[in-house]
Design an enzyme around this catalytic site. Structure first.
Site, PDB file in Angstrom:
ATOM      1  N   TYR A  83      -2.304  22.001  -1.000  1.00  0.00           N
ATOM      2  CA  TYR A  83      -1.953  23.317  -1.545  1.00  0.00           C
ATOM      3  C   TYR A  83      -1.771  23.215  -3.058  1.00  0.00           C
ATOM      4  O   TYR A  83      -2.164  24.111  -3.793  1.00  0.00           O
ATOM      5  CB  TYR A  83      -0.679  23.856  -0.882  1.00  0.00           C
TER       6      TYR A  83
ATOM      7  N   ASN B  40      -6.064  34.500   5.194  1.00  0.00           N
ATOM      8  CA  ASN B  40      -7.513  34.397   5.040  1.00  0.00           C
ATOM      9  C   ASN B  40      -8.180  35.208   6.157  1.00  0.00           C
ATOM     10  O   ASN B  40      -8.037  34.875   7.333  1.00  0.00           O
ATOM     11  CB  ASN B  40      -7.924  32.921   5.117  1.00  0.00           C
TER      12      ASN B  40
ATOM     13  N   CYS C 212     -10.103  27.497   5.137  1.00  0.00           N
ATOM     14  CA  CYS C 212      -8.676  27.267   4.918  1.00  0.00           C
ATOM     15  C   CYS C 212      -8.171  26.081   5.739  1.00  0.00           C
ATOM     16  O   CYS C 212      -7.131  25.504   5.409  1.00  0.00           O
ATOM     17  CB  CYS C 212      -7.876  28.527   5.220  1.00  0.00           C
ATOM     18  N   HIS C 213      -8.923  25.694   6.771  1.00  0.00           N
ATOM     19  CA  HIS C 213      -8.522  24.523   7.569  1.00  0.00           C
ATOM     20  C   HIS C 213      -8.595  23.227   6.757  1.00  0.00           C
ATOM     21  O   HIS C 213      -8.005  22.230   7.155  1.00  0.00           O
ATOM     22  CB  HIS C 213      -9.383  24.417   8.840  1.00  0.00           C
TER      23      HIS C 213
ATOM     24  N   GLU D 159     -15.670  17.926  11.277  1.00  0.00           N
ATOM     25  CA  GLU D 159     -16.321  17.732   9.976  1.00  0.00           C
ATOM     26  C   GLU D 159     -16.358  16.258   9.558  1.00  0.00           C
ATOM     27  O   GLU D 159     -17.156  15.884   8.705  1.00  0.00           O
ATOM     28  CB  GLU D 159     -15.644  18.587   8.905  1.00  0.00           C
TER      29      GLU D 159
END
Length: 155
Positions: free
Chosen positions: A91, A114, A122-123, A149
């Site tokens: 953040y 979001n 945002c993850h 990912e």
């Protein structure tokens, strides 16, 4: 008022409701059930790209997006789109990227609000200490997306 279209996509981590205008995706959320659908070409393209993402063939989404939010939230969402696939940022790093180092809580609020998760990733935002923190779809989904990912889904 501009016509809104809606369709659903069954992802590996739950049902997604997708809303759009003829020009852009405006909203995606996890939901429990389908309602009536009225689709359009951009939603069909979004579903194709989501299929490619979840099958590991797509790392970047190429869609017109029109999330609704304040100027600050728009800047945060733009910064999120710059986080590379498979990477994370804190953040604090996002606050620095939008030019307000003291705005960590506001960045968290923008993340929480979001309107287009997964596509606006945002993850990929985690705590400064590396811990997973809030995700509107639940922390288990955030963890799944990050593992996906990194090429480690399913554990």
């Amino acid at each position: 008022m501009e016509q809104t279209y809606k369709a659903y996509y069954q992802s590996p981590i739950g049902l997604l409701e997708i809303k759009a205008t003829l020009q852009a995706i405006t909203f995606i959320r996890f939901c429990d059930r389908r309602e009536s659908e009225k689709t359009c070409p951009i939603i069909r393209e979004c579903i194709t790209q989501l299929d490619e993402y979840f099958s590991g063939k797509r790392k970047d989404f190429q869609l017109n997006l029109a999330p609704r939010g304040t100027e600050f939230r728009q800047r945060v969402w733009q910064a999120l789109r710059k986080i590379p696939y498979g990477e994370t940022r804190s953040y604090q790093e996002i606050a620095d990227a939008v030019g307000n180092a003291k705005a960590c809580r506001a960045v968290g609020d923008a993340n929480r609000n979001n309107p287009i998760p997964i596509i606006i990733p945002c993850h990929r935002v985690i705590g400064k200490d590396g811990r997973l923190t809030g995700f509107s779809g639940g922390l288990w989904r955030k963890e799944w997306l990050l593992r996906h990912e990194q090429g480690k889904p399913g554990d």
